[in-house]
Structure formats: C-alpha cells, structure tokens
Write an enzyme that holds these catalytic residues in place. Sequence first.
Site, PDB file in Angstrom:
ATOM      1  N   HIS A  88       0.804  -1.226   0.000  1.00  0.00           N
ATOM      2  CA  HIS A  88       0.000   0.000   0.000  1.00  0.00           C
ATOM      3  C   HIS A  88       0.838   1.279   0.000  1.00  0.00           C
ATOM      4  O   HIS A  88       0.327   2.342   0.315  1.00  0.00           O
ATOM      5  CB  HIS A  88      -0.942  -0.003   1.222  1.00  0.00           C
ATOM      6  CG  HIS A  88      -2.050  -1.006   1.115  1.00  0.00           C
ATOM      7  ND1 HIS A  88      -2.830  -1.395   2.186  1.00  0.00           N
ATOM      8  CD2 HIS A  88      -2.521  -1.707   0.053  1.00  0.00           C
ATOM      9  CE1 HIS A  88      -3.727  -2.292   1.780  1.00  0.00           C
ATOM     10  NE2 HIS A  88      -3.560  -2.508   0.500  1.00  0.00           N
ATOM     11  N   SER A 106      -7.060  -6.786  10.114  1.00  0.00           N
ATOM     12  CA  SER A 106      -8.451  -7.240  10.189  1.00  0.00           C
ATOM     13  C   SER A 106      -8.817  -8.076   8.966  1.00  0.00           C
ATOM     14  O   SER A 106      -9.912  -8.618   8.902  1.00  0.00           O
ATOM     15  CB  SER A 106      -9.386  -6.027  10.285  1.00  0.00           C
ATOM     16  OG  SER A 106      -9.241  -5.219   9.131  1.00  0.00           O
ATOM     17  N   PRO A 163      -9.416 -17.238   9.156  1.00  0.00           N
ATOM     18  CA  PRO A 163      -9.418 -17.996   7.897  1.00  0.00           C
ATOM     19  C   PRO A 163      -9.071 -19.472   8.125  1.00  0.00           C
ATOM     20  O   PRO A 163      -8.381 -19.802   9.091  1.00  0.00           O
ATOM     21  CB  PRO A 163      -8.340 -17.309   7.045  1.00  0.00           C
ATOM     22  CG  PRO A 163      -7.726 -16.252   7.874  1.00  0.00           C
ATOM     23  CD  PRO A 163      -8.379 -16.212   9.211  1.00  0.00           C
TER      24      PRO A 163
END
Length: 223
Positions: free
Chosen positions: A104, A172, A202
Amino acid sequence: MVNIVVFSGAGISAESGLKTFRDNDGLWHNYRIEDVATPQAFEANPQLVLDFYNHRQKEALAAEPNNAHYAIASLEEKHNVTIVTQNVDGLHEKSGSKNVIHLHGKLDWAQSINNPEHVLPLHGKPIELGNTCPNGFQLRPHIVWFGEQVINVEPALDAISKADKLLVVGTSLSVYPAAGFIEYAPTQCEKHLIALDIDEVPNGFNFIQGKASECVPKLIEPW
Ligand code: OAD
C-alpha cells in the site's frame, strides 16, 4: 532454510503509538475514507489530503518499532524471511528487516500525480502544494488509495506461494485484494494469525488472540 512470510497490518504498529484503521478510535472512525483516501478526494481538496498524510508521516517518523517488529527482524539471522506489509509506516525497516514488500505504499515517499511509477523519497519533509516531480507534475503521497491498484503484487504472491510458515499479524483482513493474498500459501504451510480481535479466522490458521508485542516474540522464539 525455512521460508517464512510475515503478512502484517496496522495492529503490529499499534503498540508503537500509531493508530490502526478499524479499531475503536481508529483512523477510519475519525476521518471518512472518501475525504482523504481516494484520488477523487485529492482532486476535490488536495490540501486536506496532504495535511492528513503529512501528519501521519511525522507520527510514523517519530515512532519506534516495538518487540514484535524486532522479533521478526531477528528471524532473518536464521531463515529466509519476507515481510509483506499493508503498513506504510516504515517500522519494519526501522527495526532492521531487509526484505519488506509494501502493498500500500510508504508515507516517506511521494509520487507524481501524472505517473504512479515516478516515486521519490521525501527525506522527512512534508508534501506541499506546488512541490513537483522533475517533469513538473504535482507530488502526492505514495499511498495506494481506494480504487487504485495494489503495488508489488507479483513478488508478494511469489513469496507467499513458497512459504513454509506464514505469520499474519495485526490485520483485520478486511481490505481486498491484499487480504486475499494469504490464500496463496501452500496447503502444507504452517499458518498463524495474531490479532487482538478478528471477525473470522481464515481456514487452516492457528489463531492467537493478544498483543503483537507479546505474542509475536513468544510464537517465533523456537523457530
Ligand atoms: P485494521 O485497522 O483494519 O485492523 C487492525 C487489526 O489489528 C485488528 O484485527 C486488531 O484486532 C488488530 N490489533 C490492534 N492492536 C493490536 C495489537 N496491539 N496487537 C495485535 N493486533 C492488534 O488495519 P489493517 O488490517 O492493516 O489501507 O487495514 C488494512 C488497510 O486498511 C490498511 O493498509 C489501509 C486501510 O484502509 C490503505 O490505506 C490503502
């Protein structure tokens, strides 16, 4: 040598004093994404957007890594370590990690509004309106805004797909495509997730609930 991938998010830097995004009092509770984190926001009110990121750059530069960052950096002495981070604060590098892939962007770099590949270091300076790249275009933060393409996807997926151990920490897992990258880990890869809280763990992950600065060193100590 074991291939270790660390996939990190804002929670790893929370104990260094930097706000996360979605926890109570997180950045996205105090600012609207559409006001500061989209290309349209920059067109509509560039000064507001620059103020937001200049302030965050200052905070990140003043912050120190915590025990989670340092423990991860020390793994490099024995293993082949790749850090794939959504964070823009530079604390992995500051703690000594060498192999950090940024998905990012980074707060201490700027890019041209004309070409996202034209990036340059800020050396601690803020970006002002009127600061331009060598081709004369206004500079903006080197941050992937909502609606823009995540960067370094190929090296990130390459590392994750070869991981023997994957440690996901302080995220998150709610921002895609980045959150989906962990699914590229091989089935036999050992998978751990450290966070204060997570909506859904997950499949295949060992969830360790707690603070990064305590849980990360403890988990990886025997590695
Ligand atoms: P979030 O704010 O969405 O999530 C932070 C996670 O860290 C949560 O799961 C918390 O439980 C956990 N956490 C908080 N403090 C912690 C601590 N001390 N120890 C361990 N875990 C802790 O942050 P991200 O997942 O990083 O994107 O957010 C993803 C992306 O959303 C960011 O990269 C940013 C944002 O919009 C862009 O700016 C492009």
